[in-house]
Design a protein around this motif. Structure first.
Motif, PDB file in Angstrom:
ATOM      1  N   GLY A   8       1.640   6.202  -7.070  1.00  0.00           N
ATOM      2  CA  GLY A   8       0.517   7.050  -7.454  1.00  0.00           C
ATOM      3  C   GLY A   8       0.887   8.526  -7.421  1.00  0.00           C
ATOM      4  O   GLY A   8       0.460   9.310  -8.285  1.00  0.00           O
ATOM      5  N   SER A  13       0.834  -1.210   0.000  1.00  0.00           N
ATOM      6  CA  SER A  13       0.000   0.000   0.000  1.00  0.00           C
ATOM      7  C   SER A  13       0.866   1.256   0.000  1.00  0.00           C
ATOM      8  O   SER A  13       0.583   2.218  -0.728  1.00  0.00           O
ATOM      9  N   THR A  73       1.140   3.897  -3.096  1.00  0.00           N
ATOM     10  CA  THR A  73       0.831   5.302  -2.848  1.00  0.00           C
ATOM     11  C   THR A  73       1.930   6.198  -3.400  1.00  0.00           C
ATOM     12  O   THR A  73       1.654   7.223  -4.048  1.00  0.00           O
TER      13      THR A  73
END
Length: 259
Positions: free
Chosen positions: A110, A103, A107
């Motif tokens: 992203g 995660s 992130t």
């Protein structure tokens, strides 16, 4: 099953919060910004899709190894005894570490994509094509995160870690031990060369989906069956890494770091 999923979610959130509280995320965030400035800063012309995924396909796995190592360090503490004593299995604890690591990496990826989309958009790349090209990259990030978890002191002892690293080195040695060097070894002992080539062929097999997945990200074309077969192979390899990690963690004594 539902209870385990909830436990994994809670543990993932807990480790992510610890990662944020530690301030370590600032280092990876700085790396993301530096990567954008060095490779993707606006130059007057849009960057090409193959250039973006060539760089991010290498940067993502490196970031995965760094972030996973940091989060494993947070999980490899005596306080984990308290968590494991409250009806949390070792497998759930391990998957929680893995999910929080992935995660955090995704992130950061992203954020990199958002910076590129805002300040220097990729030419001829819409959202659907971006997602399709990102899919094999995400699987490679997950594979590196799972392998980093497997090779951590929390899972394997020093001897087993050295053994696995030796196997990985042999798998990658075809690019190093070859040509004139291989000919010299063959003159000394032809049988040794035969064994070396057999080991290289056998051990390099699991690495093929990773390298082909990197190529798929650069090409960005998943319209052929071999591409989806490789995605399946990446997924199966990921399950194998996580399965080995859970098996090894369940078999060894719980000895967490004192730091």
């Amino acid at each position: 099953m539902i209870q385990r999923s909830e436990q994994v979610s809670l543990l993932s959130g807990f480790f992510l919060l610890e990662y944020l509280r530690s301030g370590r995320f600032l280092l990876e965030l700085g790396m993301v910004i530096a990567s954008f400035v060095v490779f993707f800063r606006p130059t007057g012309t849009p960057i090409r899709a193959d250039h973006f995924f060539t760089v991010s396909g290498l940067f993502g796995p490196v970031l995965a190894a760094l972030i996973t190592s940091a989060i494993i360090g947070m999980g490899d503490r005596p306080q984990a005894y308290i968590i494991l004593s409250h009806n949390v299995s070792r497998g759930v604890y391990l998957i929680g570490l893995f999910c929080s690591s992935c995660s955090a990496v995704l992130t950061m990826y992203g954020i990199l994509c958002l910076l590129v989309a805002l300040f220097n958009p990729v030419a001829e790349l819409d959202l659907i094509k971006w997602v399709l090209a990102t899919l094999p990259l995400v699987l490679n990030i997950s594979l590196v995160s799972a392998l980093t978890l497997l090779l951590s002191p929390l899972i394997l002892s020093t001897g087993w870690r050295l053994f696995v690293l030796t196997l990985i080195a042999l798998a990658l040695s075809s690019n190093v031990v070859g040509g004139p060097l291989l000919n010299q070894i063959e003159q000394i002992n032809p049988f040794l060369v035969t064994i070396l080539r057999a080991l290289q062929t056998l051990l390099s097999g699991p690495l093929v989906p990773i390298f082909y997945g990197y190529q798929l990200s650069i090409i960005g074309n998943l319209d052929h069956a071999s591409a989806w077969a490789n995605l399946l192979a990446q997924g199966l390899l990921l399950l194998a890494f996580l399965g080995l990690a859970c098996y090894a963690f369940n078999r060894r004594d719980l000895i967490f770091s004192a730091s």
